[in-house]
Write an enzyme that holds these catalytic residues in place. Structure first.
Site, mmCIF file in Angstrom:
data_model
loop_
_atom_site.group_PDB
_atom_site.id
_atom_site.type_symbol
_atom_site.label_atom_id
_atom_site.label_comp_id
_atom_site.label_asym_id
_atom_site.label_seq_id
_atom_site.Cartn_x
_atom_site.Cartn_y
_atom_site.Cartn_z
ATOM 1 C CG HIS A 242 3.642 -4.748 -0.005
ATOM 2 N ND1 HIS A 242 2.747 -3.903 0.609
ATOM 3 C CD2 HIS A 242 4.661 -3.959 -0.435
ATOM 4 C CE1 HIS A 242 3.197 -2.661 0.545
ATOM 5 N NE2 HIS A 242 4.361 -2.667 -0.085
ATOM 6 C CG ASP B 218 -0.675 -4.381 1.494
ATOM 7 O OD1 ASP B 218 -0.867 -3.814 0.409
ATOM 8 O OD2 ASP B 218 0.450 -4.787 1.883
ATOM 9 C CG HIS C 13 1.942 4.138 4.609
ATOM 10 N ND1 HIS C 13 0.717 3.549 4.811
ATOM 11 C CD2 HIS C 13 2.505 3.467 3.576
ATOM 12 C CE1 HIS C 13 0.550 2.553 3.952
ATOM 13 N NE2 HIS C 13 1.630 2.487 3.190
ATOM 14 C CG ASP D 249 2.069 -0.926 3.208
ATOM 15 O OD1 ASP D 249 0.847 -0.821 2.986
ATOM 16 O OD2 ASP D 249 2.926 -0.199 2.676
ATOM 17 C CG HIS E 207 6.074 -3.180 5.560
ATOM 18 N ND1 HIS E 207 5.833 -3.762 4.347
ATOM 19 C CD2 HIS E 207 6.127 -1.833 5.334
ATOM 20 C CE1 HIS E 207 5.732 -2.814 3.424
ATOM 21 N NE2 HIS E 207 5.907 -1.646 4.003
#
Length: 546
Positions: free
Chosen positions: A359, A186, A69, A154, A132
């Site tokens: 996730h 996500d 990311h 995420d 996360h």
């Protein structure tokens, strides 16, 4: 909206939101090369679409600090400049990454907090807290001229997070009550049933390792997994062990996180890696890189006896606190084998309980859908099958088929106040980074590299006289990775005769263009060698003219 990365793949996440006058970017990640990309270091999105619209760019918003990311930021900033907005930890990791490149954050870049609103042209962006595998992860609520958009980043819903910061259910429900026009969610674990385990479960499994280990404990983890690192710090203090950190990315992550207060050494256990040799084995724990079997990582070099700072000894306990990323399985298995050969006790795999995903699984994704109740749904961040399974979840909570849009990198999602559809496609390929070169390695170069790896190279060197129009020296044959010359003298002697015959055939046609001569030699030898060996080496005719 245009995704430039992250759809139909895991990695290099990048989403563009655009109006007639303004444009913002969510995330700018990279991906790691697959087995079909020999020599490539990393892969980044094709930024052409953004570069052509750089005058409209109002800001780059980052959801969290993982490489998929933020890893593309240094490459993106070489092409365009725009302020970066991210939470404190994410911005700190980006700043450290830019320092290594001897660059600074763009002007007006700043840290943002959940609940704060940032005006960026026609967009108003509000981060909200999610859980996360790295602290300070957020999603974004984006108010646009056509309605409210949600990008989850995420996420998972961890009921017992290590830092005590539970995802903001109330705010998500408030967005749902306000009316979410488009949800981008996500998709990584859309195939996995149930819910994802809490990070505290990993802490319990690691505590059992600390209780049972009689020698040194070595823990390989993602450097950015600071919640897990914090639990290792706490366990080291609890079990009266000193802790060392080995591996550049791990050292950088620990330094930045401690500086910003996201990692605490409350027990004062941190010690330089050079000092661990002076301590009794039962008083040592080491955090290190290499959970994915990366060839140059600390764990892999230790497993092969090449790490100066640490030599493995029988009785060491090695914990691989991560699941292999798809494509890395063989690297991890090879590392585990090497660790066993050195007499280590290795704790790894799903049965060990030393890793949980960052996730959300299917029920958490379904909860996000029900909290936000979007009018239109776009699954993001996942391979194509993940996007399809996420779309199935959206249908299960009542979102109509014609309100679910599945795209790929480069798809143009056109959204109005009443409609949403996929309309056209823009260039959104992969740009390969190899050393200092960005984008200078393409499909042709990769094809040649694969061919060289599979069948080797044959160099045909000769000297031609322009006046006499004939070969005056050679051809000499040199091979690398094709056949062993001392054991293949007959084959190479016959190949040389074929090359001479091809050149003589060209002479008879009174052709003096060297390119034509090279092509004739290449064709003749290529056919001959395939018939005799079944291999297709790269054939390089070299002509010197006198």
């Amino acid at each position: 909206m245009v995704p430039l990365g992250g759809l139909g793949e895991i990695g290099k996440n990048m989403m563009v939101l655009e109006t007639e006058q303004d444009l913002i970017v969510i995330d700018a990640g990279l991906a790691f090369p697959g087995d079909d990309m020999p020599g490539v270091d990393v892969v980044i999105p094709d930024y052409t679409y953004l570069i052509e619209r750089r005058q409209k760019l109002r800001g780059i918003f980052l959801t969290h600090g993982h490489e998929d990311h933020i890893g593309g930021i240094p490459y993106l900033l070489k092409e365009i400049q725009a302020p970066i907005y991210a939470t404190r930890l994410t911005l700190g990791l980006v700043e450290r990454k830019l320092e290594e490149d001897k660059r600074a954050l763009p002007p007006r870049s700043r840290a943002i907090r959940p609940g704060e609103r940032v005006k960026a042209g026609a967009f108003t962006v509000e981060p909200f807290l999610v859980n996360h595998s790295i602290p300070d992860s957020v999603g974004f609520a984006i108010r646009t001229p056509v309605g409210l958009f949600i990008h989850t980043g995420d996420f998972k819903f961890d009921q017992t997070p290590i830092d005590g910061r539970v995802a903001d259910y109330q705010r998500l429900a408030a967005y749902g009550a306000e009316g979410v026009h488009v949800l981008m969610m996500d998709s990584t674990n859309a195939e996995r049933p149930g819910v994802t385990g809490s990070e505290r479960q990993v802490g319990e499994a690691l505590a059992n390792v600390f209780r049972q280990a009689r020698g040194r404990i070595l823990i390989a983890s993602f450097a950015s997994h600071l919640h897990r690192l914090q639990q290792v710090f706490d366990l080291a203090a609890q079990f009266k062990r000193r802790l060392a950190v080995i591996g550049r990315s791990m050292e950088n992550a620990v330094e930045v996180a401690m500086k910003l207060g996201y990692l605490r050494d409350t027990g004062g256990v941190l010690t330089p890696a050079e000092k661990i040799g002076e301590l009794a084995p039962e008083r040592v724990v080491v955090l290190m890189t290499g959970s994915q079997g990366e060839p140059l990582s600390a764990l892999v070099r230790a497993a092969t006896g090449e790490l100066r700072k640490l030599e493995l000894i029988p009785g060491d306990t090695v914990v691989i606190a991560a699941n292999p990323i798809p494509g890395n399985e063989k690297l991890v298995q090879r590392t585990v084998d090497n660790l066993f050969r050195r007499g280590c006790q290795v704790v790894y795999g799903p049965h060990a309980g030393v890793h949980v995903s960052g996730h959300g699984s299917r029920e958490e994704l379904r909860l996000m859908l029900n909290l936000t109740r979007p009018r239109f749904f776009i699954p993001v961040h996942g391979e194509y099958r993940h996007l399809l399974h996420n779309a199935e979840l959206a249908r299960s909570v009542g979102i109509p088929d014609n309100h679910i849009l599945i795209g790929e990198n480069g798809s143009v999602f056109e959204v109005t106040a009443s409609t949403a559809r996929v309309r056209g496609k823009v260039a959104a390929g992969a740009v390969m980074v190899d050393g200092l070169g960005v984008g200078d390695v393409g499909n042709v170069v990769l094809r040649d590299r694969r061919q060289l790896a599979q069948d080797g190279v044959l160099i045909v060197a000769m000297v031609l006289s322009r006046e006499q129009r004939k070969v005056v020296s050679g051809p000499d044959l040199i091979t690398r990775g094709f056949v062993y010359m001392r054991e293949s003298e007959d084959l190479l002697s016959e190949a040389r005769e074929r090359a001479v015959k091809a050149i003589n055939g060209i002479d008879e046609q009174d052709i003096t263009e060297w390119s034509t001569i090279k092509a004739a030699v290449r064709d003749a030898l290529g056919k001959f060698l395939y018939e005799r060996t079944g291999r297709r080496p790269v054939i390089l005719p070299i002509v010197l003219e006198i």
